[in-house]
Design a protein around this motif. Structure first.
Motif, PDB file in Angstrom:
ATOM      1  N   PRO A 135       6.493  14.680  -3.753  1.00 16.27           N
ATOM      2  CA  PRO A 135       5.347  14.103  -3.039  1.00 16.27           C
ATOM      3  C   PRO A 135       4.258  15.146  -2.776  1.00 16.27           C
ATOM      4  O   PRO A 135       4.536  16.258  -2.317  1.00 16.27           O
ATOM      5  CB  PRO A 135       5.972  13.587  -1.739  1.00 16.27           C
ATOM      6  CG  PRO A 135       7.366  13.222  -2.151  1.00 16.27           C
ATOM      7  CD  PRO A 135       7.776  14.280  -3.139  1.00 16.27           C
ATOM      8  N   GLU A 162       7.414  10.719 -12.515  1.00 19.40           N
ATOM      9  CA  GLU A 162       8.199  10.087 -11.443  1.00 19.40           C
ATOM     10  C   GLU A 162       9.606  10.656 -11.555  1.00 19.40           C
ATOM     11  O   GLU A 162      10.256  10.556 -12.592  1.00 19.40           O
ATOM     12  CB  GLU A 162       8.234   8.575 -11.635  1.00 19.40           C
ATOM     13  CG  GLU A 162       8.796   7.801 -10.462  1.00 19.40           C
ATOM     14  CD  GLU A 162       7.797   7.632  -9.321  1.00 19.40           C
ATOM     15  OE1 GLU A 162       7.948   8.360  -8.323  1.00 19.40           O
ATOM     16  OE2 GLU A 162       6.895   6.788  -9.442  1.00 19.40           O
ATOM     17  N   SER A 180       4.213   4.091  -8.106  1.00 23.20           N
ATOM     18  CA  SER A 180       4.499   3.971  -6.679  1.00 23.20           C
ATOM     19  C   SER A 180       3.277   4.263  -5.817  1.00 23.20           C
ATOM     20  O   SER A 180       3.260   3.967  -4.624  1.00 23.20           O
ATOM     21  CB  SER A 180       5.639   4.924  -6.290  1.00 23.20           C
ATOM     22  OG  SER A 180       5.292   6.269  -6.609  1.00 23.20           O
ATOM     23  N   ALA A 181       2.220   4.833  -6.408  1.00 19.78           N
ATOM     24  CA  ALA A 181       1.003   5.122  -5.652  1.00 19.78           C
ATOM     25  C   ALA A 181       0.134   3.888  -5.463  1.00 19.78           C
ATOM     26  O   ALA A 181      -0.813   3.902  -4.676  1.00 19.78           O
ATOM     27  CB  ALA A 181       0.199   6.208  -6.364  1.00 19.78           C
ATOM     28  N   ILE A 199      -0.480  10.490 -11.287  1.00 18.43           N
ATOM     29  CA  ILE A 199      -0.680   9.043 -11.176  1.00 18.43           C
ATOM     30  C   ILE A 199       0.646   8.383 -11.497  1.00 18.43           C
ATOM     31  O   ILE A 199       1.153   8.502 -12.625  1.00 18.43           O
ATOM     32  CB  ILE A 199      -1.768   8.551 -12.148  1.00 18.43           C
ATOM     33  CG1 ILE A 199      -3.106   9.246 -11.846  1.00 18.43           C
ATOM     34  CG2 ILE A 199      -1.925   7.038 -12.042  1.00 18.43           C
ATOM     35  CD1 ILE A 199      -4.195   8.916 -12.865  1.00 18.43           C
TER      36      ILE A 199
END
Length: 335
Positions: A282, A208, A290-291, A287
């Motif tokens: 993006p 992230e 936020s997914a 994984i």
């Protein structure tokens, strides 16, 4: 290794070979560095452990500070040059940490030379370098830890060639999500045994990107070989650019590497076969929290790790120019 550190080691070695004992019974080697209350000296205690003797004003008490377990600091009256003087006596209780102790002694003496009072110089040096003397594990270091550290040091060497403050960008040894970060830009480093190898992602936030910033994933391909890069050689290369770095040494100590020249940490050496990089944005296969619904991991999932094959992310590959641009972004945060 600096000339002063070399001299410190040489003098302790000479004392162990039969240095002259003072009336107090301690083998002592007097230095040419004066604290304002007499010349500093190196010594051995009754058990042959390395010591630093710092002359101070009469009545000076032991400084109030959290002393690492491997160090002992006390105040004593000793006889030197036929006179009874007050000293602060610093003893390294673990002979395996003598190299780190020499670095500490150098830091103290350098501050004394610049005019800092001996007691203050000692407190500052121990505060800065105390992590080098934390209790260290006597068990063999896991091969995977050494390999991972080598990969991060290879990247730090690149960053140090760009900016001498690069060790301040390293967060690998502490519980932060990315190995290197400067401002809102980060690099996550993974080692692999070959240039097409998969990498292990150990948490849901590791890929992230920082808020409002950028993230690159760097895979360092390491081939084990004789005569390749070691922890010791990489630290030496980095400090050729950064100078002796308390941040680098503290980070190593946090991993359990209290002496970068320790044989156990240098029993493996590697050739860097190359570094591949990808811009994590993006669409990149990953994984992340936020997914999921509400931007959080499903209830009951407390941890997550998975293998990533970067070969499926060819569209996100970063070339050398883009890697250098990311290095520049991180370095821009340094003073």
């Amino acid at each position: 290794m600096s000339s002063l550190v070399t001299e410190i080691h040489t003098r302790w070695t000479s004392l162990r070979s039969g240095g002259v004992a003072t009336p107090d019974g301690l083998p002592v080697s007097t230095l040419t560095i004066d604290t304002g209350h007499g010349a500093a000296a190196l010594a051995l205690d009754e058990q042959g452990r390395s010591q630093l003797l710092l002359p101070v004003a009469a009545g000076t008490r032991r400084p109030s500070l959290d002393t690492p377990p491997a160090l002992e600091v006390g105040a004593a009256l000793l006889t030197g040059d036929g006179q009874r003087r007050a000293y602060l006596v610093v003893t390294c209780l673990d002979p395996r940490l003598d190299r780190a102790f020499a670095d500490l002694v150098e830091a103290v003496l350098t501050r004394v030379i610049s005019g800092e009072p001996a007691k203050d110089a000692l407190v500052t040096a121990i505060t800065d370098l105390g992590a080098l003397f934390a209790s260290h594990d006597t068990e063999a270091v896991d091969d995977r830890i050494i390999r991972g550290l080598i990969a991060e040091l290879v990247v730090m060497r690149r960053l140090a060639a760009r900016h001498s403050g690069a060790p301040a960008l390293w967060f690998g040894p502490v519980p932060e999500r990315h190995d290197f970060r400067g401002g809102s830009h980060a690099i996550e480093v993974k080692s692999a045994s070959r240039s097409a190898g998969r990498v292990t992602i150990s948490s849901a936030d590791q890929l992230e990107a920082p808020a409002g910033g950028t993230l690159q994933l760097w895979r360092v391909a390491l081939e084990r070989t004789q005569g390749g890069a070691t922890v010791s050689s990489l630290v030496a290369d980095i400090e050729q650019h950064s100078g002796r770095s308390a941040g680098l040494r503290s980070g190593l100590a946090a991993l359990g590497c209290h002496d970068p020249d320790d044989k156990d940490w240098n029993r493996m050496s590697f050739n860097c076969e190359g570094i591949d990089a990808w811009t994590v944005e993006p669409g990149f296969p990953r994984i992340v929290a936020s997914a999921f619904k509400a931007g959080a991991m499903p209830a009951g999932i407390q941890g997550l790790s998975y293998e990533l094959d970067p070969a499926v992310a060819e569209a996100f590959r970063a070339d050398e120019a883009e890697m250098q641009a990311q290095e520049a972004r991180l370095a821009a945060s340094l003073p």
